[in-house]
Enzyme design. Sequence first.
Site, PDB file in Angstrom:
ATOM      1  N   GLU A 128       0.807  -1.345  -0.171  1.00 17.05           N
ATOM      2  CA  GLU A 128       0.158  -0.336  -0.181  1.00 17.05           C
ATOM      3  C   GLU A 128       0.325   1.531  -0.322  1.00 17.05           C
ATOM      4  OE1 GLU A 128      -3.002  -1.232  -1.434  1.00 17.05           O
ATOM      5  OE2 GLU A 128      -3.782  -0.384   0.403  1.00 17.05           O
ATOM      6  N   THR A 181      -5.730   9.368  -5.801  1.00 11.23           N
ATOM      7  CA  THR A 181      -6.161   9.394  -4.104  1.00 11.23           C
ATOM      8  C   THR A 181      -5.235  10.928  -3.877  1.00 11.23           C
ATOM      9  OG1 THR A 181      -5.454   6.601  -4.429  1.00 11.23           O
ATOM     10  CG2 THR A 181      -5.344   7.904  -2.075  1.00 11.23           C
TER      11      THR A 181
HETATM   12  P1  ADP Z   1      -7.293   2.109  -5.569  1.00 10.99           P
HETATM   13  O1  ADP Z   1      -8.379   3.266  -5.979  1.00 10.99           O
HETATM   14  O2  ADP Z   1      -8.518   1.040  -6.296  1.00 10.99           O
HETATM   15  O3  ADP Z   1      -7.358   1.044  -4.303  1.00 10.99           O
HETATM   16  P2  ADP Z   1      -4.886   2.080  -5.496  1.00 10.99           P
HETATM   17  O4  ADP Z   1      -5.046   3.582  -5.715  1.00 10.99           O
HETATM   18  O5  ADP Z   1      -4.769   1.888  -4.034  1.00 10.99           O
HETATM   19  O6  ADP Z   1      -6.171   1.761  -6.236  1.00 10.99           O
HETATM   20  O7  ADP Z   1      -4.097   1.644  -6.390  1.00 10.99           O
HETATM   21  C1  ADP Z   1      -3.192   1.841  -7.458  1.00 10.99           C
HETATM   22  C2  ADP Z   1      -2.251   2.667  -7.710  1.00 10.99           C
HETATM   23  O8  ADP Z   1      -1.281   0.846  -6.964  1.00 10.99           O
HETATM   24  C3  ADP Z   1      -2.197   2.210  -9.603  1.00 10.99           C
HETATM   25  O9  ADP Z   1      -0.849   4.004 -10.182  1.00 10.99           O
HETATM   26  C4  ADP Z   1      -0.847   1.359  -9.610  1.00 10.99           C
HETATM   27  O10 ADP Z   1      -0.135   1.181 -11.014  1.00 10.99           O
HETATM   28  C5  ADP Z   1      -0.200   0.053  -9.187  1.00 10.99           C
HETATM   29  N1  ADP Z   1      -0.068  -0.732  -8.438  1.00 10.99           N
HETATM   30  C6  ADP Z   1       1.031  -1.544  -8.219  1.00 10.99           C
HETATM   31  N2  ADP Z   1       1.223  -2.922  -8.348  1.00 10.99           N
HETATM   32  C7  ADP Z   1      -0.220  -2.959  -8.284  1.00 10.99           C
HETATM   33  C8  ADP Z   1      -1.159  -4.135  -8.515  1.00 10.99           C
HETATM   34  N3  ADP Z   1      -1.252  -5.221  -8.198  1.00 10.99           N
HETATM   35  N4  ADP Z   1      -2.646  -3.699  -8.348  1.00 10.99           N
HETATM   36  C9  ADP Z   1      -2.804  -2.204  -7.947  1.00 10.99           C
HETATM   37  N5  ADP Z   1      -2.354  -1.506  -8.619  1.00 10.99           N
HETATM   38  C10 ADP Z   1      -1.178  -1.380  -8.647  1.00 10.99           C
END
Ligand code: ADP
Length: 307
Positions: A128, A181
Amino acid sequence: MEEIKVFCPATIANVSCGFDVLGLALDAVGDEMTVRKTAKKGIAITKIMGQDLPLETAKNVSGVAGMALLEKSGYQGGFEIEIDKKIKPGSGIGSSAASSAGAVWAMNELLGKPFSNLELVKFAMQGEKLASDVAHADNVAPAIYGGFTLVRSYDPLDVISIPTPSELFATVIHPQIEIKTSDSRKILKTNITLEKGIQQWGNVGGLIAGLFKNDYDLIGRSLEDHIVEPIRSILIPGFDHVKSSAMGVGALGCGISGSGPSIFALSKGENVAQRVAESMKEVYGTIGIPFDIHISKINTEGVKRIA
Ligand code: ADP
């Protein structure tokens, strides 16, 4: 066991009043991940389907979270990971958390479960940190424990599993707009008034009590956020309309999922959750913003083995 295939659930963080501390896991939407042991040390991400994400271990959250576990484990070999990505990154339903949680949960199984759920959450938090610069646990905790979780404290990390009333359903709509975010964090105020604090912790306590008592009315009364939602909802076109429509057809409560743009509602029973979905679809249909929509039971198991 040399190989395992797991379902990695999408999650809703914050759940209205519980900014940065509450989360829940979904059943109807999630990634699939195959993890296998290898003689070669380290972690190799060999395949990602469904989304364009980095294969480099240090740039993918599953690699970073997995390395945190591997370094602590003393295991002399390594792992290969394949990800079938069904949760769109940036949707606000824990796309990165699903990969971080899935990787460490699967590795722990393959190593004969040396680590507790709390330790797995700590490893997954490293993923995270890569995704959003903050090692938050409000998505990875429900992804690993299942159901509702409360992150009571970060230092030391204290995660509490909260029971899930059996008739509770979530409806989640993801309007296809981009919100970073980091932007949705930047606009938040860092001070709150005592009056708002009192309202908020009253609601957090009420929501937890409602979940323990299977008291759907109390859950509904407590699904209110006086601090974050009024500010963040400005970034989501149609939010107020979606919320009033969902409440109008019987949702217990409705709010922003994580940092958005997804909007969630909780309902008692699948029929109401379905009506809520129809009302939400109508709003975005009228505005003309494409969307994905999910109706889901609350997933009480968290990451689970599927093969
Ligand atoms: P969400 O808002 O759906 O929780 P996040 O903002 O937490 O999504 O995560 C997205 C970010 O994490 C993007 O920048 C993405 O490129 C990066 N990332 C790296 N590895 C992964 C992965 N295995 N799955 C999803 N996002 C990833």
